[in-house]
Design a protein around this motif. Sequence first.
Motif, short mmCIF file in Angstrom:
data_model
loop_
_atom_site.label_atom_id
_atom_site.label_comp_id
_atom_site.label_asym_id
_atom_site.label_seq_id
_atom_site.Cartn_x
_atom_site.Cartn_y
_atom_site.Cartn_z
N ASP A 263 0.81 -1.21 0.00
CA ASP A 263 0.00 0.00 0.00
C ASP A 263 0.85 1.27 0.00
OD1 ASP A 263 -2.87 -0.67 0.04
OD2 ASP A 263 -2.36 -1.77 1.86
N VAL A 264 2.15 1.13 0.24
CA VAL A 264 3.02 2.31 0.16
C VAL A 264 3.02 2.85 -1.27
CG1 VAL A 264 5.38 3.18 0.36
CG2 VAL A 264 4.50 1.54 2.05
N HIS B 275 -4.51 1.55 -3.72
CA HIS B 275 -5.09 0.68 -2.68
C HIS B 275 -6.20 -0.23 -3.21
CE1 HIS B 275 -2.54 3.06 -0.33
NE2 HIS B 275 -3.37 4.02 -0.01
N LYS B 276 -6.94 0.26 -4.20
CA LYS B 276 -8.00 -0.60 -4.75
C LYS B 276 -7.40 -1.73 -5.58
CE LYS B 276 -11.49 3.02 -5.28
NZ LYS B 276 -12.28 3.71 -6.31
N LYS C 141 -4.49 -3.00 -5.16
CA LYS C 141 -3.88 -3.91 -4.19
C LYS C 141 -4.93 -4.85 -3.60
CE LYS C 141 -2.50 -4.64 0.39
NZ LYS C 141 -3.11 -4.43 1.70
N GLU D 1 1.93 6.69 -1.19
CA GLU D 1 0.77 7.02 -0.36
C GLU D 1 1.08 8.26 0.48
OE1 GLU D 1 -2.34 6.04 0.98
OE2 GLU D 1 -1.92 7.42 2.63
N GLN D 2 0.13 9.20 0.49
CA GLN D 2 0.34 10.49 1.14
C GLN D 2 0.80 10.40 2.61
OE1 GLN D 2 -3.11 12.98 0.71
NE2 GLN D 2 -2.54 14.31 2.41
N VAL D 3 0.13 9.57 3.42
CA VAL D 3 0.50 9.55 4.84
C VAL D 3 1.86 8.88 5.06
CG1 VAL D 3 -1.94 9.51 5.49
CG2 VAL D 3 -0.63 7.37 5.51
N ALA D 4 2.32 8.12 4.05
CA ALA D 4 3.63 7.48 4.17
C ALA D 4 4.76 8.50 4.05
CB ALA D 4 3.78 6.38 3.12
N TYR E 149 4.80 11.17 5.93
CA TYR E 149 4.97 11.80 7.24
C TYR E 149 6.34 11.48 7.81
CZ TYR E 149 -0.14 12.62 7.50
OH TYR E 149 -1.44 13.02 7.28
N LYS E 150 6.87 12.45 8.53
CA LYS E 150 8.19 12.31 9.13
C LYS E 150 8.24 11.08 10.05
CE LYS E 150 11.28 15.13 11.96
NZ LYS E 150 11.38 16.45 12.62
N PHE F 3 7.80 7.96 9.24
CA PHE F 3 7.03 6.77 8.85
C PHE F 3 7.89 5.75 8.11
CE2 PHE F 3 4.37 4.15 6.15
CZ PHE F 3 3.49 3.65 7.10
N TYR G 186 8.37 1.96 9.22
CA TYR G 186 7.88 0.88 8.35
C TYR G 186 9.00 -0.13 8.07
CZ TYR G 186 5.07 -1.04 4.47
OH TYR G 186 4.33 -1.85 3.65
#
Lengths: 405, 405
Positions: free
Chosen positions: B152-153, B157-158, B160, B319-322, B324-325, B327, B331
């Motif tokens: 999902d990184v 997502h769909k 996947k 992915e946008q939230v990935a 974030y500082k 992350f 991960y």
Amino acid sequence: MTDFSTEYFTMNEEQAKEYAIKRLNYFQPDAELSCKEIGDGNLNYVFRIVDHKHKDSIILKQAGPVARISDEFKVSPDRNRIESDILKIQYQYVPEHTPKTYQYDPIMNCFAMEDLSDHEIMRNALVKHQVFPDFADHITTFMANTLLLTSDVVMNHKEKKELVKTFINPELCEISEDLVYTEPFYDCERNEVFPATRPFIEKEIWQDEQLQLETAKLKFDFMTKAQSLIHGDLHTGSIFIKEDSTKVIDPEFAFYGPAGYDIGNLIANLIFAYANGKAEIEDEKERHVFTNYLLTTIKDVIDLFKEKFNRIWSQSEIEQVATYKGFQAAYLDSILADTAAVAGLELCRRIIGLAQVIDITSIEDEAARQQAEERCLRAAKQFILQRETFKDGEDFVALVKSSFQ
Amino acid sequence: MTDFSTEYFTMNEEQAKEYAIKRLNYFQPDAELSCKEIGDGNLNYVFRIVDHKHKDSIILKQAGPVARISDEFKVSPDRNRIESDILKIQYQYVPEHTPKTYQYDPIMNCFAMEDLSDHEIMRNALVKHQVFPDFADHITTFMANTLLLTSDVVMNHKEKKELVKTFINPELCEISEDLVYTEPFYDCERNEVFPATRPFIEKEIWQDEQLQLETAKLKFDFMTKAQSLIHGDLHTGSIFIKEDSTKVIDPEFAFYGPAGYDIGNLIANLIFAYANGKAEIEDEKERHVFTNYLLTTIKDVIDLFKEKFNRIWSQSEIEQVATYKGFQAAYLDSILADTAAVAGLELCRRIIGLAQVIDITSIEDEAARQQAEERCLRAAKQFILQRETFKDGEDFVALVKSSFQ
């Protein structure tokens, strides 16, 4: 004569009535039917069809071609297949809290279900400050059964994998991924921020890098953790209630996800009702009764869930390695951490994001609404950042109390 | 004339040759074919079909009706559909390390693939103490691409979720759940314990409740964490190798699981080769060269994986939230913790469980084998119990060194 067997179209009230006569084997031949569209949800048309002669009725639920929440969300009508399938499964586990469903029609993308018009949407009842003393008992029966019995702890692993496949739900999951896990945590133009609360949100949410990091981890959990067949949208607007009955509806967001998602979702929405009671009930004694009811309910939801979860665990034939010393406690702890985290996410998204709740938006006094929102958000941060520390009902209640002081 | 188009049957060599002529659009009309079954795996029949006239050849791989590992495992031939599908996906990401495949036949449950007979199964080469200096570079290209690009990184997502659905793999996953995650950790009658090592296993593995608890948590991760489209069986027996080429084969265990599974699996099998070199090479200098090669390879597999993973991450639209500082580091840390854990599980299961490895079983001296097994198991425990502490290649190498002192 309308043709229901060739191609999908959205029905009007007259067509829904005709559908009931011609396609549902439910009403008697001499029924005197009327039909009214009563949907106030975002994704579906809901027809109530009444037989006035025999005092009987049924609900016909049809998926709209596009999600009604907004034209931006395109959601295929397959969600009604998912909803009909999951209602059957939930009914099998907890018939007392699940509406009975009748045939699913894959062409018209609709299915019929028990009419619960003698119940009320719980959120509407709560903003009228009604209390339901049996609710925590009812909803924990629903959650403990559906969440544990569909997990690898109890279910045969191959059967579970087939269910995972059946309930892959890309479109509805995308809505949650966007609206719950992403947009509330930055200044997204689709957010609906109450102006008075904006400075608090900018400082306490959008500039908190640790909070953002944790929401990113939680988003990946949501996308990857196929733990239980969850309802996926278990807020007080998805619950039909009356004094002695609780029915969980609208499971179209169902998929295999983190078990704590449903519990956390519910807890957050009980906190919204609590915030509403705090802000809107003028009489001190009445306010105390209502808010106290909600604190007790929050506590009971957690503690009765744990109790029933442990009881079902001990009464079921479980996965061999789940019997190892310490596993059951660790597994439950992890569900409660997810519960706390999702409570925090739901508190944020309903205040900052696109889909708001009347518990908060109906607070007319600006200062009172701002205060309610900031208190909810303050609790939300702790729920997310300290999620591993929430172990029982009292931990949840303590944070609510301290956030609202 | 054999009928290949109606009903499945397991082919003999003559029928496989006939199939190649009639059904594969591969050989030229004047080909002079011979066919030999060369399978030594557990689940399939592998035919090598050679055209002596034009010096060309191809492999035809057919699923047996029952897993050949043992009649206890009933595995449906659908696994060859999964294998053929995943080889296409892996080829798309890393053509240089994936065999080219040709048409899949859903009736005969077979597909054709590039003949890699000029390569050797890596395990066989390693027990002959051959070294492959480019291997770590090759295999980390394979792993970093397949594991990150299907997550999902990077992946939509769909899309996947559709792949998750396509690769739900109940039967092969059950084999891993049983053989890797369950049976090695108690006195299961299907285990194949080397008698001299039994006292150590009884005390250090089967009586260690903390270890058992951690294996239970890891088993649930394996069953629920749909992170990456993993190979699922990436040991040195699933790798065809020669000096300048590495090809990953046999991905029939593929499904969406923890990314660290593939890396940990490989690391453990490099440790078996190391144990074999330690025990079997008499000449000190030769032994040093071989074991040093393996330590370097273990280190490089981890560090080059990290390097390539980070490079792909920085070059992809993620992915946008990935973004974030913190992350990306969190991960990757979590993948490395899973890597360490699975290395530990694989070390245990190949020594204690049903499916053993020749690296260990070929050690003829009883004391030497016992010592090798106990060293592997000692490392295994630390890998599982301390999995969060393994952050780079040196951490993995340090544990191997200290366990084999």
